[in-house]
Design a protein around this motif. Structure first.
Motif, PDB file in Angstrom:
ATOM      1  N   SER A 275     -22.345  13.913  79.099  1.00 24.65           N
ATOM      2  CA  SER A 275     -22.937  15.255  79.149  1.00 24.65           C
ATOM      3  C   SER A 275     -22.964  15.931  77.784  1.00 24.65           C
ATOM      4  CB  SER A 275     -22.174  16.129  80.144  1.00 24.65           C
ATOM      5  OG  SER A 275     -22.302  15.631  81.466  1.00 24.65           O
ATOM      6  N   PHE A 276     -22.210  15.392  76.812  1.00 30.95           N
ATOM      7  CA  PHE A 276     -22.159  15.982  75.476  1.00 30.95           C
ATOM      8  C   PHE A 276     -23.000  15.181  74.479  1.00 30.95           C
ATOM      9  CE2 PHE A 276     -19.881  17.427  71.532  1.00 30.95           C
ATOM     10  CZ  PHE A 276     -20.061  18.792  71.712  1.00 30.95           C
ATOM     11  N   ILE A 277     -23.796  14.224  74.951  1.00 29.14           N
ATOM     12  CA  ILE A 277     -24.635  13.478  74.012  1.00 29.14           C
ATOM     13  C   ILE A 277     -25.659  14.421  73.380  1.00 29.14           C
ATOM     14  CG2 ILE A 277     -24.371  11.209  75.091  1.00 29.14           C
ATOM     15  CD1 ILE A 277     -27.096  11.591  76.396  1.00 29.14           C
TER      16      ILE A 277
ATOM     17  N   VAL B 272     -32.999  16.816  81.454  1.00 31.70           N
ATOM     18  CA  VAL B 272     -33.120  16.303  82.820  1.00 31.70           C
ATOM     19  C   VAL B 272     -33.288  14.792  82.774  1.00 31.70           C
ATOM     20  CG1 VAL B 272     -34.568  16.308  84.895  1.00 31.70           C
ATOM     21  CG2 VAL B 272     -34.075  18.448  83.713  1.00 31.70           C
ATOM     22  N   SER B 273     -32.563  14.068  83.629  1.00 27.86           N
ATOM     23  CA  SER B 273     -32.609  12.609  83.661  1.00 27.86           C
ATOM     24  C   SER B 273     -33.779  12.126  84.519  1.00 27.86           C
ATOM     25  CB  SER B 273     -31.306  12.060  84.233  1.00 27.86           C
ATOM     26  OG  SER B 273     -31.237  12.306  85.633  1.00 27.86           O
ATOM     27  N   ARG B 274     -33.976  10.821  84.515  1.00 28.75           N
ATOM     28  CA  ARG B 274     -35.002  10.215  85.378  1.00 28.75           C
ATOM     29  C   ARG B 274     -34.809  10.604  86.836  1.00 28.75           C
ATOM     30  NH1 ARG B 274     -38.032   5.851  83.348  1.00 28.75           N
ATOM     31  NH2 ARG B 274     -37.274   4.915  81.414  1.00 28.75           N
ATOM     32  N   ASN B 275     -33.551  10.764  87.231  1.00 32.09           N
ATOM     33  CA  ASN B 275     -33.237  11.086  88.622  1.00 32.09           C
ATOM     34  C   ASN B 275     -33.293  12.576  88.923  1.00 32.09           C
ATOM     35  OD1 ASN B 275     -32.749   8.361  89.213  1.00 32.09           O
ATOM     36  ND2 ASN B 275     -30.632   8.510  88.490  1.00 32.09           N
ATOM     37  N   GLY B 276     -33.706  13.370  87.930  1.00 34.41           N
ATOM     38  CA  GLY B 276     -33.827  14.798  88.147  1.00 34.41           C
ATOM     39  C   GLY B 276     -32.537  15.568  87.992  1.00 34.41           C
ATOM     40  N   GLU B 277     -31.486  14.922  87.468  1.00 39.43           N
ATOM     41  CA  GLU B 277     -30.205  15.584  87.273  1.00 39.43           C
ATOM     42  C   GLU B 277     -30.128  16.173  85.857  1.00 39.43           C
ATOM     43  OE1 GLU B 277     -27.947  15.870  89.670  1.00 39.43           O
ATOM     44  OE2 GLU B 277     -29.180  14.726  91.071  1.00 39.43           O
TER      45      GLU B 277
ATOM     46  N   TRP C 277     -39.230  19.092  75.363  1.00 36.49           N
ATOM     47  CA  TRP C 277     -38.891  19.202  76.786  1.00 36.49           C
ATOM     48  C   TRP C 277     -37.485  18.696  77.069  1.00 36.49           C
ATOM     49  CZ3 TRP C 277     -37.670  15.507  80.483  1.00 36.49           C
ATOM     50  CH2 TRP C 277     -37.711  15.919  81.832  1.00 36.49           C
ATOM     51  N   SER C 278     -37.131  17.560  76.482  1.00 36.89           N
ATOM     52  CA  SER C 278     -35.812  16.983  76.745  1.00 36.89           C
ATOM     53  C   SER C 278     -34.698  17.848  76.177  1.00 36.89           C
ATOM     54  CB  SER C 278     -35.723  15.553  76.189  1.00 36.89           C
ATOM     55  OG  SER C 278     -35.765  15.553  74.764  1.00 36.89           O
TER      56      SER C 278
ATOM     57  N   SER D 166     -29.217  14.225  63.054  1.00 39.79           N
ATOM     58  CA  SER D 166     -30.540  14.016  63.643  1.00 39.79           C
ATOM     59  C   SER D 166     -30.313  13.466  65.042  1.00 39.79           C
ATOM     60  CB  SER D 166     -31.370  13.037  62.806  1.00 39.79           C
ATOM     61  OG  SER D 166     -32.681  12.932  63.346  1.00 39.79           O
ATOM     62  N   LEU D 167     -30.422  14.335  66.018  1.00 37.21           N
ATOM     63  CA  LEU D 167     -30.028  14.009  67.383  1.00 37.21           C
ATOM     64  C   LEU D 167     -31.172  13.366  68.155  1.00 37.21           C
ATOM     65  CD1 LEU D 167     -27.945  17.257  68.023  1.00 37.21           C
ATOM     66  CD2 LEU D 167     -27.107  14.995  67.361  1.00 37.21           C
ATOM     67  N   TYR D 168     -30.885  13.004  69.410  1.00 40.64           N
ATOM     68  CA  TYR D 168     -31.787  12.123  70.170  1.00 40.64           C
ATOM     69  C   TYR D 168     -31.714  12.524  71.644  1.00 40.64           C
ATOM     70  CZ  TYR D 168     -33.922   7.446  70.999  1.00 40.64           C
ATOM     71  OH  TYR D 168     -34.736   6.390  71.342  1.00 40.64           O
ATOM     72  N   THR D 169     -32.219  13.732  71.949  1.00 41.92           N
ATOM     73  CA  THR D 169     -32.044  14.272  73.295  1.00 41.92           C
ATOM     74  C   THR D 169     -32.825  13.522  74.366  1.00 41.92           C
ATOM     75  OG1 THR D 169     -33.812  15.922  72.990  1.00 41.92           O
ATOM     76  CG2 THR D 169     -31.551  16.591  72.428  1.00 41.92           C
ATOM     77  N   GLU D 170     -33.775  12.709  73.973  1.00 38.69           N
ATOM     78  CA  GLU D 170     -34.525  11.956  74.985  1.00 38.69           C
ATOM     79  C   GLU D 170     -33.641  10.958  75.734  1.00 38.69           C
ATOM     80  OE1 GLU D 170     -39.173  11.870  74.085  1.00 38.69           O
ATOM     81  OE2 GLU D 170     -38.044  10.565  72.751  1.00 38.69           O
ATOM     82  N   HIS D 171     -32.480  10.644  75.184  1.00 37.87           N
ATOM     83  CA  HIS D 171     -31.544   9.792  75.909  1.00 37.87           C
ATOM     84  C   HIS D 171     -31.072  10.449  77.198  1.00 37.87           C
ATOM     85  CE1 HIS D 171     -30.018   6.054  73.740  1.00 37.87           C
ATOM     86  NE2 HIS D 171     -31.073   6.435  73.054  1.00 37.87           N
TER      87      HIS D 171
END
Length: 591
Positions: A471-473, A510-515, A504-505, A448-453
């Motif tokens: 990058s592999f989280i 995409v991170s807070r910084n848009g990366e 979406w995540s 059960s993953l957590y892509t919002e991180h």
């Protein structure tokens, strides 16, 4: 750290048995009257079932490995009685049916929450949202103060009473200006104020709250605790975290009977507004189980709630309710299995890894790997007890070291049959390695993953673990390619229940910084939908009840204003939930 979280959840909802009995009695009277008033109507409705036909929209069944659209869906007596073309739907619906014109909107199975902490939702309606964007509007100290003032006004909190907020994230405060005691004193000189940290591991409190909870410059920092002091003094000034926060948390006021009844309703509405028809209480104590079972018995639940008692509660729960109480719903409440916590959080540097953190330990430790909640031998014995009782287990494990412990415990506890269908779920699985995913496949485990991180905490992970590992989280694409059925969760209320943001995540990363964080692990919108519908139903052993639009399944539905499969991936987070339907009954409808 994980033990702290367990105690935290327990304390959040701890009330006396005597008070619980009072709640049950009051609730019984309320619902008894309600049932009496409506019994005639219910009898009349049951004597002649009226079907509802949904049509003229994008109806996505989620029943295959690619998107399947149908023209119409028929609901009868809370279940799906037909899925297919419009002409046949009219015949199946019969005379007197109700027609619902979707007007081009999208109809899906109701969203299933693979992991959150439902009990935490009960108190949120009385607290200020002090989260930064996009979870809230408290993007700086002024925004936090404004949110606290708004809740004081909205709830008419008088002078002298505690004002609480949640969601404070010190890692994103502009120019490093952190919330402190003086900020809160200036805005609230006559009220104790407590603002919970986003991790749920601590808070910032003002002077009145320090008086209330017995914190002063004489208070020593306990082992494993953090007390930020005012520069040049010994006065507590900012965050109070971990073991130093426990004495404060244990003394927080508990809700009255009337407040608890309202909180049960309000907490469910948080989920319903997000299109969620099944929620998880992901680490329950006996007090939580009592509250939820009594709410169910009094027909106070209008969404399904699945509870996973903590491993330390196993004996108490079994002795009280019996093993047979697990796995079956009673008025929308189910004991799903048992939760075992292995480590802490990667952003808090308490997750267990096999390689050191780049930034050291939380107290300056060198060559720091993190720490486990229990020893390997203890986890082995715990899981064997769960398996021997025929129960499902969910693990909390973030670091690859913790995941190694889960796999070893499974091998030990499985009585020589590690490939048996148990659907053991590794909650978070954030820093899972590819070879560990192969073990998940072999042992029929579920990540059960957590892509919002990738959005909320990417910067912390890159700093602590390096870009390659960060990058592999939550590697959704790799897990799917290996044949797994990963789910995807929010861990609410660490981040909000917002299933469109979850999708979406996973699609964009995409991170807070848009990366973009781990472009190779991005998945399709349909796969992201599976993680909170059909895959999530599978995680709960409920694929024969929900998660798809198929004849005979529950009519748990959600209507969206746009189709996530047909718009730009970056726009998915802006989709709105228009209506949420549980077993044919609307439980939320957007104004």
């Amino acid at each position: 750290m994980a033990i702290f979280v367990s105690i935290l959840y327990l304390t959040l909802t701890r009330i006396s048995i005597k008070k619980l009995l009072s709640i049950v009695f009051i609730a019984f009277l309320v619902f008894a009257c309600k049932d009496s008033e409506s019994s005639k109507a219910v009898t009349e409705n049951n004597s002649k079932s009226v079907s509802t036909v949904y049509y003229n929209g994008d109806i996505i069944t989620m029943s295959g490995e690619t998107a399947e659209y149908v023209q119409a869906l028929v609901v009868t007596d809370g279940k799906i009685s037909f899925v297919g073309n419009s002409d046949e739907a009219m015949k199946i619906a019969g005379s007197g049916h109700i027609m619902i014109d979707l007007k081009g909107k999208t109809l899906l199975p109701g969203f299933i929450d693979p992991h959150s902490h439902f009990i935490n939702a009960l108190s949120m309606s009385n607290q200020a949202n002090c989260s930064p964007s996009p979870a809230g509007n408290a993007n700086d100290v002024a925004g936090i103060v404004e949110a606290l003032k708004n809740i004081q006004t909205e709830k008419s909190i008088p002078e002298g009473e505690l004002i609480m907020g949640y969601g404070y994230d010190d890692t994103v405060m502009p120019e490093g200006k952190l919330l402190n005691r003086d900020d809160l004193d200036a805005a609230f000189p006559n009220n104790p104020v407590l603002v919970m940290h986003v991790s749920l591991h601590g808070a910032v409190i003002n002077s009145k709250a320090m008086e209330k909870f017995g914190v002063s410059d004489k208070t020593e920092t306990p082992p494993g605790g953090i007390i930020v002091r005012k520069p040049g003094t010994n006065e507590p000034y900012g965050l109070i975290m971990e073991t130093a926060f426990l004495p404060i948390f244990e003394r927080l006021p508990q809700p009255s009977e009337a407040e608890l009844a309202q909180q049960i309703k309000d907490g469910q509405m948080i989920y319903a507004e997000a299109g969620v028809t099944t929620a998880q209480e992901g680490l329950s104590h006996v007090s939580d189980v009592i509250i939820l079972k009594k709410a169910a018995e009094n027909n106070a639940l209008f969404i399904d709630v699945v509870s996973y008692p903590f491993i330390t509660e196993l004996d108490s729960v079994i002795s009280t309710y019996g093993v047979e109480a697990f796995g079956n719903y009673n008025n929308k409440f189910k004991l799903g299995g048992i939760k075992i916590t292995i480590d802490g959080s990667p952003q808090g540097r308490t997750a267990l890894f096999t390689t050191p953190y780049l930034t050291g330990g939380p107290s300056g430790e060198t060559d720091w790997l993190g720490e486990s909640t229990f020893s390997q031998d203890e986890v082995n014995i715990m899981l064997k007890k769960v398996y021997d009782n025929g129960l499902q287990s969910t693990f909390h494990a973030n670091g690859d070291g913790a995941i190694d412990m889960c796999i070893k415990a499974h091998e030990f506890a499985s009585n020589g049959n590690p490939t048996k269908e148990r659907r053991t779920t590794i909650i978070h699985s954030q820093f899972v390695r590819a070879d560990q995913l192969d073990k998940y496949v072999e042992y029929k485990m579920i990540p059960s993953l957590y892509t919002e991180h990738t959005f909320f905490f990417a910067d912390a992970h890159i700093k602590n673990r390096g870009l390659e590992q960060a990058s592999f989280i939550s590697p959704m694409k790799t897990a799917i390619s290996k044949g797994l059925k990963p789910t995807n969760h929010t861990d609410f209320n660490v981040v909000p229940i917002n299933q469109l943001f979850v999708i979406w995540s996973a699609v964009n990363r995409v991170s807070r910084n848009g990366e973009v964080i781990g472009a190779d692990e991005r998945i399709s919108p349909f796969q992201a939908l599976q993680a909170i519908t059909s895959n999530a139903a599978y995680q709960y052993f409920e694929e024969d009840r929900k998660g798809m639009l198929k004849t005979g399944l529950l009519a748990d539905l959600v209507i969206l204003d746009k189709n996530p499969l047909k718009i730009s991936p970056m726009e998915i987070k802006d989709i709105s939930v228009i209506e949420t339907i549980k077993e044919g009954t609307t439980i939320y409808k957007k104004e």
